[in-house]
Design a protein around this motif. Sequence first.
Motif, mmCIF file in Angstrom:
data_model
loop_
_atom_site.group_PDB
_atom_site.id
_atom_site.type_symbol
_atom_site.label_atom_id
_atom_site.label_comp_id
_atom_site.label_asym_id
_atom_site.label_seq_id
_atom_site.Cartn_x
_atom_site.Cartn_y
_atom_site.Cartn_z
ATOM 1 N N CYS A 1 -10.925 7.420 0.563
ATOM 2 C CA CYS A 1 -11.329 6.009 0.529
ATOM 3 C C CYS A 1 -10.248 5.139 -0.097
ATOM 4 O O CYS A 1 -9.885 4.082 0.457
ATOM 5 C CB CYS A 1 -12.646 5.862 -0.227
ATOM 6 N N THR A 2 -9.708 5.554 -1.233
ATOM 7 C CA THR A 2 -8.720 4.729 -1.922
ATOM 8 C C THR A 2 -7.392 4.672 -1.165
ATOM 9 O O THR A 2 -6.724 3.635 -1.167
ATOM 10 C CB THR A 2 -8.487 5.258 -3.344
ATOM 11 N N GLU A 3 -7.009 5.761 -0.503
ATOM 12 C CA GLU A 3 -5.772 5.731 0.280
ATOM 13 C C GLU A 3 -5.915 4.830 1.506
ATOM 14 O O GLU A 3 -4.950 4.171 1.903
ATOM 15 C CB GLU A 3 -5.393 7.143 0.711
ATOM 16 N N SER A 4 -7.092 4.792 2.094
ATOM 17 C CA SER A 4 -7.322 3.889 3.232
ATOM 18 C C SER A 4 -7.189 2.437 2.794
ATOM 19 O O SER A 4 -6.548 1.618 3.463
ATOM 20 C CB SER A 4 -8.706 4.145 3.826
ATOM 21 N N VAL A 5 -7.789 2.112 1.638
ATOM 22 C CA VAL A 5 -7.665 0.759 1.105
ATOM 23 C C VAL A 5 -6.216 0.472 0.729
ATOM 24 O O VAL A 5 -5.690 -0.619 0.984
ATOM 25 C CB VAL A 5 -8.591 0.590 -0.113
ATOM 26 N N GLY A 6 -5.538 1.451 0.126
ATOM 27 C CA GLY A 6 -4.150 1.249 -0.258
ATOM 28 C C GLY A 6 -3.237 1.017 0.928
ATOM 29 O O GLY A 6 -2.262 0.259 0.830
ATOM 30 N N PHE A 7 -3.524 1.650 2.070
ATOM 31 C CA PHE A 7 -2.710 1.439 3.276
ATOM 32 C C PHE A 7 -2.794 -0.016 3.722
ATOM 33 O O PHE A 7 -1.777 -0.643 4.044
ATOM 34 C CB PHE A 7 -3.203 2.379 4.373
ATOM 35 N N VAL A 8 -4.000 -0.577 3.727
ATOM 36 C CA VAL A 8 -4.174 -1.982 4.107
ATOM 37 C C VAL A 8 -3.548 -2.893 3.056
ATOM 38 O O VAL A 8 -2.891 -3.889 3.386
ATOM 39 C CB VAL A 8 -5.669 -2.296 4.284
#
Length: 420
Positions: free
Chosen positions: A28-35
């Motif tokens: 979840c946090t890596e997905s948000v970090g990518f954006v």
Amino acid sequence: MDDGSNTRRLSLQGQILTLILDLIVTLCTESVGFVHGISLRSALASESRLHFNTNLRLLTAARGWHNPNGALLNGISAILLIVSYSLPSLIVCPDVREILQVSSEMILSLRVPLARGSCHRRVTSTHVGRRTPPPGDGCIVRDAGANILTWLLTIRLDRCIGPAKPPETQPSPWHAHPSIRKVIIFLWVIVAACVGWAALVMSDPANVVVLPQREVQLHIYALPYVGPEWWILLFVNIVMVQGPLTLGLHCSELITNVIRDERQWRCATGRKGLRVATNPLKSVLTDPICLILFISKPFLHWMFGLSFSTADDAVNERLGGVAVVMFTAQIWNLCIGLFVFACFFTFIALRRPCGPQPAAYGHLQTLANLVDEWSPVMWWGHKEDGILYCHAGTSDHPLPDVKMDCVYAGSGAGPSVPVS
């Protein structure tokens, strides 16, 4: 089934469940970090402050407190990131009596930091949509070209290389990117702090407790009962201890992304050349260092969760206090894991790329100087022979290797004295 087998089974179940929760948090946090990384590049480019393609996401802020990439929301995101990784250790927590406890309060609390992701993604995408920034999709050459088209960079062909003979090796990321040195030092500070933590626990003269079929060396840290919100006090203590670990792993993204940018640029001397149109998600998922970091994040946080547990002190069905139990062996295991992690990232940060192709490490102005011919697929190499200087640059077709015994300079460079 005897008590020993039952306690081992409960302990194993708790450890597996905690690792699964840490992995879910990482996804979840890596997905948000990518954006967030894409939106941050866009914000910095619109302010003419995008010098490197990769920056420390939560420690680099755009101007304005109301900005989704500003200091205020970045600080809130950093706190929620630490909270996200702290909760799995408290949701599933086998205490010293080998009773598997699952906290419903912590499960509900986990929804709060993870819900921040969808909100942050929606706000940043709306904010980015109001601008006309460079693409910011993560391709270093495309970002450099977009910044040139929007007049944020100036091409200096006379600075593409030299005047000098091509070197056989290039500077390391440690010497090329100033923030990488700070990240490496911070990682070793975390290792030293973890060693100090283990030494402090071992210094307790009465820290050996006999449990069924084993002896455990531990340290008990008592928290007073302050009412129904006792878990808030417990949670704040855990967050303060785990915060440096979470921020250190987050800052390590800078090293992986800078090296990935450099590998992408060095494809220009390969057989297939450098493709400008690339899938940024594919480049992350196929990079071995990025995968190592992705695996290390939940694993190290899981090891941190194994280093402590909780136990309540109830008398006549009334809670008198909560004890945080720290296990010496697990803390030393965490020290070993952090030591290996820090050694690996120190090694790749000090490693110097081989070959005469100048290193850029995602520095957009350097790329603008090196690329003198833009095309969907580019190759870098020897282009022209000169009287005093040869010229190296990019082309839409494969180029021969540069001549190591010749002096190279930019296409606009000339002799300092008249040629007779």
